[in-house]
Design a protein around this motif. Sequence first.
Motif, PDB file in Angstrom:
ATOM      1  N   THR A   8       0.819  -1.198  -0.078  1.00 42.36           N
ATOM      2  CA  THR A   8      -0.041   0.073   0.146  1.00 42.36           C
ATOM      3  C   THR A   8       0.748   1.462  -0.136  1.00 42.36           C
ATOM      4  N   ARG A   9       1.876   1.300   0.785  1.00 38.13           N
ATOM      5  CA  ARG A   9       2.826   2.408   0.826  1.00 38.13           C
ATOM      6  C   ARG A   9       3.509   2.516  -0.578  1.00 38.13           C
ATOM      7  N   ALA A  10       3.875   1.506  -1.290  1.00 40.48           N
ATOM      8  CA  ALA A  10       4.704   1.591  -2.515  1.00 40.48           C
ATOM      9  C   ALA A  10       3.867   1.992  -3.455  1.00 40.48           C
ATOM     10  N   VAL A  11       2.468   1.862  -3.508  1.00 38.18           N
ATOM     11  CA  VAL A  11       1.485   2.313  -4.449  1.00 38.18           C
ATOM     12  C   VAL A  11       1.366   3.478  -4.232  1.00 38.18           C
ATOM     13  N   SER A  12       1.083   3.979  -3.066  1.00 38.47           N
ATOM     14  CA  SER A  12       0.804   5.611  -2.657  1.00 38.47           C
ATOM     15  C   SER A  12       2.160   6.179  -3.122  1.00 38.47           C
ATOM     16  N   ALA A  13       3.237   5.818  -2.853  1.00 41.26           N
ATOM     17  CA  ALA A  13       4.562   6.455  -3.212  1.00 41.26           C
ATOM     18  C   ALA A  13       4.645   6.687  -4.937  1.00 41.26           C
ATOM     19  N   VAL A  14       4.042   5.710  -5.458  1.00 40.58           N
ATOM     20  CA  VAL A  14       4.143   5.962  -6.855  1.00 40.58           C
ATOM     21  C   VAL A  14       3.165   6.781  -7.419  1.00 40.58           C
ATOM     22  N   LEU A  15       1.919   6.683  -6.905  1.00 42.31           N
ATOM     23  CA  LEU A  15       1.046   7.681  -7.093  1.00 42.31           C
ATOM     24  C   LEU A  15       1.301   9.084  -6.888  1.00 42.31           C
ATOM     25  N   ASP A  16       2.115   9.350  -5.816  1.00 45.12           N
ATOM     26  CA  ASP A  16       2.662  10.681  -5.457  1.00 45.12           C
ATOM     27  C   ASP A  16       3.628  11.363  -6.459  1.00 45.12           C
ATOM     28  N   LEU A  71      -0.744  -9.835 -25.682  1.00 44.29           N
ATOM     29  CA  LEU A  71      -1.331 -10.061 -24.170  1.00 44.29           C
ATOM     30  C   LEU A  71      -2.459  -9.288 -23.948  1.00 44.29           C
ATOM     31  N   PRO A  72      -3.646 -10.090 -23.615  1.00 47.72           N
ATOM     32  CA  PRO A  72      -4.868  -9.109 -23.538  1.00 47.72           C
ATOM     33  C   PRO A  72      -4.790  -8.350 -22.084  1.00 47.72           C
ATOM     34  N   ALA A  73      -3.929  -8.520 -21.153  1.00 50.30           N
ATOM     35  CA  ALA A  73      -3.927  -7.890 -19.908  1.00 50.30           C
ATOM     36  C   ALA A  73      -2.761  -7.197 -19.678  1.00 50.30           C
ATOM     37  N   GLY A  74      -2.179  -6.499 -20.997  1.00 47.38           N
ATOM     38  CA  GLY A  74      -0.733  -6.089 -20.846  1.00 47.38           C
ATOM     39  C   GLY A  74      -0.476  -4.903 -19.726  1.00 47.38           C
ATOM     40  N   ASP A  75      -1.452  -3.941 -19.334  1.00 44.12           N
ATOM     41  CA  ASP A  75      -1.361  -3.329 -18.092  1.00 44.12           C
ATOM     42  C   ASP A  75      -1.119  -3.756 -16.850  1.00 44.12           C
ATOM     43  N   ARG A  76      -1.620  -5.084 -16.771  1.00 45.20           N
ATOM     44  CA  ARG A  76      -1.598  -5.959 -15.283  1.00 45.20           C
ATOM     45  C   ARG A  76      -0.222  -6.238 -15.374  1.00 45.20           C
ATOM     46  N   THR A  77       0.122  -6.867 -16.446  1.00 52.25           N
ATOM     47  CA  THR A  77       1.724  -7.342 -16.506  1.00 52.25           C
ATOM     48  C   THR A  77       2.695  -6.127 -16.129  1.00 52.25           C
ATOM     49  N   LEU A  78       2.452  -5.209 -17.080  1.00 53.16           N
ATOM     50  CA  LEU A  78       3.542  -3.996 -16.805  1.00 53.16           C
ATOM     51  C   LEU A  78       3.315  -3.441 -15.429  1.00 53.16           C
ATOM     52  N   ALA A  79       2.192  -3.198 -14.582  1.00 53.71           N
ATOM     53  CA  ALA A  79       2.154  -2.997 -13.392  1.00 53.71           C
ATOM     54  C   ALA A  79       2.862  -3.825 -12.407  1.00 53.71           C
ATOM     55  N   HIS A  80       2.602  -5.202 -12.740  1.00 49.10           N
ATOM     56  CA  HIS A  80       3.594  -6.302 -12.041  1.00 49.10           C
ATOM     57  C   HIS A  80       4.613  -6.185 -11.928  1.00 49.10           C
ATOM     58  N   GLU A  81       5.407  -5.898 -13.118  1.00 47.06           N
ATOM     59  CA  GLU A  81       6.953  -5.755 -13.499  1.00 47.06           C
ATOM     60  C   GLU A  81       7.219  -4.526 -12.499  1.00 47.06           C
ATOM     61  N   LEU A  82       6.569  -3.330 -12.639  1.00 46.65           N
ATOM     62  CA  LEU A  82       6.670  -2.016 -12.135  1.00 46.65           C
ATOM     63  C   LEU A  82       6.918  -2.300 -10.336  1.00 46.65           C
ATOM     64  N   GLY A  83       5.858  -3.208 -10.010  1.00 47.39           N
ATOM     65  CA  GLY A  83       5.824  -3.641  -8.640  1.00 47.39           C
ATOM     66  C   GLY A  83       7.173  -4.366  -8.108  1.00 47.39           C
TER      67      GLY A  83
END
Length: 163
Positions: A8-16, A71-83
């Motif tokens: 949750t902190r990591a997602v918030s930091a990215v969104l910031d 890939l049908p869910a490219g954004d999900r995979t991209l977000a996963h790799e960013l994670g």
Amino acid sequence: MPASRRVTRAVSAVLDLAPHHGEVSLTSLIQAVSEDRGRPIELKMAELPPGVCGQWRQYADRDVFLIQRGLPAGDRTLAHELGHLVLGHDGIPVAEAARERVEVASSDLIGYMLNQRTGCMGPAGEDAEQEAEDFAALLLYRLGRLPSDRSSIIQVRLGEAFG
């Protein structure tokens, strides 16, 4: 199971890091993370081995996110790799992982052929994969709820907290 506080902190930091004006997209967030780290992140479509949707490759001067073509869910995979990147998942060298499973080739040959890193195959690999999945799910959820003008992000976060 809800995302951990670390995720949750990591997602918030990215969104910031998101731009304060204009549309906020996954690619603009990746660009913002790249600028914040002072290290380029390249996005490339690739023909990856069967069953592999994405890879994060670390080089001396840049990071590369490879996403499986079509890939049908490219954004999900991209977000996963960013994670993986923002959560500090280093993985282990491919050669080391291969040495544990291959007996025919010499370690020098394996090192030469597989001179790159792979994600999260170490003892905590499954935990790291789940953490990256949780990051992707939460980031995409929050990104989908962001207004086109980021100035009301506080309203979005309050809405998430209190329903």
